[in-house]
Design an enzyme around this catalytic site. Sequence first.
Site, PDB file in Angstrom:
ATOM      1  N   GLY A   1       0.741  -1.294   0.067  1.00  0.00           N
ATOM      2  CA  GLY A   1       0.030  -0.144  -0.031  1.00  0.00           C
ATOM      3  C   GLY A   1       0.801   1.132   0.101  1.00  0.00           C
TER       4      GLY A   1
ATOM      5  CB  ALA B   1      -0.541   8.293   4.901  1.00  0.00           C
TER       6      ALA B   1
ATOM      7  NE  ARG C   1      12.210   3.531  -4.786  1.00  0.00           N
ATOM      8  CZ  ARG C   1      12.626   4.266  -5.744  1.00  0.00           C
ATOM      9  NH1 ARG C   1      13.113   5.669  -5.235  1.00  0.00           N
ATOM     10  NH2 ARG C   1      12.592   4.300  -6.993  1.00  0.00           N
TER      11      ARG C   1
ATOM     12  CG  ASP D   1      -3.704   8.685  14.064  1.00  0.00           C
ATOM     13  OD1 ASP D   1      -3.968   9.545  14.803  1.00  0.00           O
ATOM     14  OD2 ASP D   1      -4.539   7.891  13.590  1.00  0.00           O
TER      15      ASP D   1
ATOM     16  NE  ARG E   1      -7.987  -7.554  41.321  1.00  0.00           N
ATOM     17  CZ  ARG E   1      -7.040  -8.170  42.362  1.00  0.00           C
ATOM     18  NH1 ARG E   1      -5.879  -7.494  42.668  1.00  0.00           N
ATOM     19  NH2 ARG E   1      -7.434  -9.210  42.776  1.00  0.00           N
ATOM     20  CG  HIS E   2     -13.573  -8.625  41.955  1.00  0.00           C
ATOM     21  ND1 HIS E   2     -13.009  -8.549  43.236  1.00  0.00           N
ATOM     22  CD2 HIS E   2     -12.896  -9.583  41.465  1.00  0.00           C
ATOM     23  CE1 HIS E   2     -12.215  -9.417  43.589  1.00  0.00           C
ATOM     24  NE2 HIS E   2     -11.843  -9.959  42.300  1.00  0.00           N
TER      25      HIS E   2
ATOM     26  CG  ASN F   1     -10.265 -10.457  47.180  1.00  0.00           C
ATOM     27  OD1 ASN F   1     -10.780  -9.586  46.632  1.00  0.00           O
ATOM     28  ND2 ASN F   1      -9.513 -11.439  46.714  1.00  0.00           N
TER      29      ASN F   1
ATOM     30  NE  ARG G   1     -13.839 -13.000  43.008  1.00  0.00           N
ATOM     31  CZ  ARG G   1     -13.932 -13.949  42.653  1.00  0.00           C
ATOM     32  NH1 ARG G   1     -14.962 -14.799  42.773  1.00  0.00           N
ATOM     33  NH2 ARG G   1     -12.655 -14.721  42.031  1.00  0.00           N
TER      34      ARG G   1
ATOM     35  CD  GLU H   1      -8.564 -14.704  38.738  1.00  0.00           C
ATOM     36  OE1 GLU H   1      -8.395 -14.514  37.473  1.00  0.00           O
ATOM     37  OE2 GLU H   1      -8.238 -13.828  39.607  1.00  0.00           O
TER      38      GLU H   1
ATOM     39  NE  ARG I   1      -0.682 -20.339  39.377  1.00  0.00           N
ATOM     40  CZ  ARG I   1      -0.993 -19.161  39.491  1.00  0.00           C
ATOM     41  NH1 ARG I   1      -0.696 -18.458  40.723  1.00  0.00           N
ATOM     42  NH2 ARG I   1      -1.823 -18.341  39.011  1.00  0.00           N
TER      43      ARG I   1
ATOM     44  CE1 TYR J   1      -2.291 -14.637  34.924  1.00  0.00           C
ATOM     45  CE2 TYR J   1      -1.510 -16.441  36.147  1.00  0.00           C
ATOM     46  CZ  TYR J   1      -1.988 -14.990  35.964  1.00  0.00           C
ATOM     47  OH  TYR J   1      -2.329 -14.390  37.320  1.00  0.00           O
TER      48      TYR J   1
ATOM     49  CG  HIS K   1     -12.193 -12.215  38.139  1.00  0.00           C
ATOM     50  ND1 HIS K   1     -12.848 -12.372  39.370  1.00  0.00           N
ATOM     51  CD2 HIS K   1     -13.102 -12.380  37.497  1.00  0.00           C
ATOM     52  CE1 HIS K   1     -14.080 -12.513  39.248  1.00  0.00           C
ATOM     53  NE2 HIS K   1     -14.373 -12.529  37.959  1.00  0.00           N
ATOM     54  CD  GLN K   2      -4.091 -10.640  41.523  1.00  0.00           C
ATOM     55  OE1 GLN K   2      -3.758  -9.763  42.253  1.00  0.00           O
ATOM     56  NE2 GLN K   2      -4.230 -11.765  41.999  1.00  0.00           N
TER      57      GLN K   2
ATOM     58  CB  VAL L   1      -9.506 -12.149  33.440  1.00  0.00           C
ATOM     59  CG1 VAL L   1     -10.025 -11.564  32.253  1.00  0.00           C
ATOM     60  CG2 VAL L   1      -9.895 -13.597  34.058  1.00  0.00           C
TER      61      VAL L   1
HETATM   62  O1  G3H Z   1      -5.978 -17.331  41.468  1.00  0.00           O
HETATM   63  C1  G3H Z   1      -6.697 -15.893  41.621  1.00  0.00           C
HETATM   64  C2  G3H Z   1      -5.667 -14.938  41.618  1.00  0.00           C
HETATM   65  O2  G3H Z   1      -6.556 -13.820  41.192  1.00  0.00           O
HETATM   66  C3  G3H Z   1      -4.623 -15.141  40.485  1.00  0.00           C
HETATM   67  O3  G3H Z   1      -3.627 -14.704  40.817  1.00  0.00           O
HETATM   68  O4  G3H Z   1      -1.862 -15.912  39.364  1.00  0.00           O
HETATM   69  O5  G3H Z   1      -1.373 -14.138  41.222  1.00  0.00           O
HETATM   70  O6  G3H Z   1      -2.172 -16.440  41.954  1.00  0.00           O
HETATM   71  P1  G3H Z   1      -2.113 -15.214  40.759  1.00  0.00           P
END
Ligand code: G3H
Length: 434
Positions: free
Chosen positions: A3, A6, A62, A130, A215-216, A222, A267, A287, A312, A327, A352-353, A355
């Site tokens: 293309g 721009a 070029r 832009d 987050r919620h 928690n 939540r 989550e 983990r 993840y 959630h955290q 996600v």
């Molecule tokens: O398990 C739920 C948590 O929100 C995920 O956090 O991956 O740091 O353990 P984490």
Amino acid sequence: MVGLPARGKSFISQKIRRYLSWLSVPTESFTQSSFRKKRAESLKFMDDELFDPLNEKGKKLRLLSHQDCMGAILNWFSNHQSGVAIYDGANITRDIRKKIKETLSSSDVQTLFLESYCDDESKVRANIQDINQTSPDYMDKTVEYTLADLKKKIRFYDSFYEPMNVEYEGDCTFIKVLNLSSEILINRIESYLQSRIVYYVMNLHVKPRYIWLSRHGESQYNLEGKIGGDADLSERGWKYARRLKDMAEKYIPNHGSLHVWTSTLTRTQQTASFLPYPKKTWKALDELDAGSCDGLTYEEIAERFPEDFKARDDNKFEYRYPGGESYRDVITRLEPIIMELENQENVLVITHQAVLRCIYAYFMNVHQEESPWMSIPLHTLIRLEIRAYDTLVTRIKADIPAVSTYKEKGTSKLGETRDNSKILAGDVISTGKS
Ligand code: G3H
């Protein structure tokens, strides 16, 4: 890419690179202009000579930069078993495209051409604006300079531009995006990956916009340091839910047309309950499923499943809880959410955290090893300003205290001793103590 200048080629290239990398497909983008600049520097070449149609030196330059770019692409493929290399350049003649296809095919690499064809002057002008604000090539230049420079290049390239069509290039696999996504033509899409790219490009949005994330509110789980479950909000969590309504009115400019997405869990729905906007519930926003560890504290997991706990910590992105998710699994199920978010404006996602880490990683291009360790605090509204070439982050803190749900590597205790929040870049706005 194919293309004129721009036409949003670099924008599309960067988006595809980020999307595929997020899905763990090795992807790299090669920008022809950066090879041209290197060559021009070493040959002491003036910019002005480059796009003069009668200048033989310009033609040679070029060609050399094209060869450099192809060389880098082939070299990249020799180090990768599979993946996608994006050639971000104009490639506007049939002849050059034929050569690219032949060269890649002799190295067993499939070619997909993606042409951005745009004859809508207002879109070209908006794109030039832009480019002036965000492209590294022009950020330090005035709009007038950028406009004049790009117009000169466009005029030059236009004189030998051969848009793609089935009549001449029917044997090529190509996607032709007309006027930046208002219409798309596709030809000979033959593989799953190619079809994912088509689908993604169909959802792409070029207008700058905001996406809002939260987050919620703090939950009963928690407070107890437990993961997973489907608990109610704590008293402070409810306070955040009420505050969120005021924050939306104050900080979301066009909140009248806001849409709120939540997970199916209590939540997030309670957090959204005071928001007077249309709501949508997505299972995909639930989550990360902690499987047999659901409802436990990290200390209990470390005690009962020490090997899993260590595994983990060693590889948080890949580790999958027994009977639960990793993840990587979350990213796979979030793909439709990302497609929808690319297509939408003015959405607040309450989730959630884990996600949020994955969604944030997509928009901010955070590496997969780093993203599961990002700090995303409770009671904070995150604004992502999606622009053509980057995303700006603003964190708006509700200033309602909440426990930390962050667990650092190598410990089962909650809390942050390091300032991990730096990974969440951007400005911080405080709404004041309560
Ligand atoms: O398990 C739920 C948590 O929100 C995920 O956090 O991956 O740091 O353990 P984490």
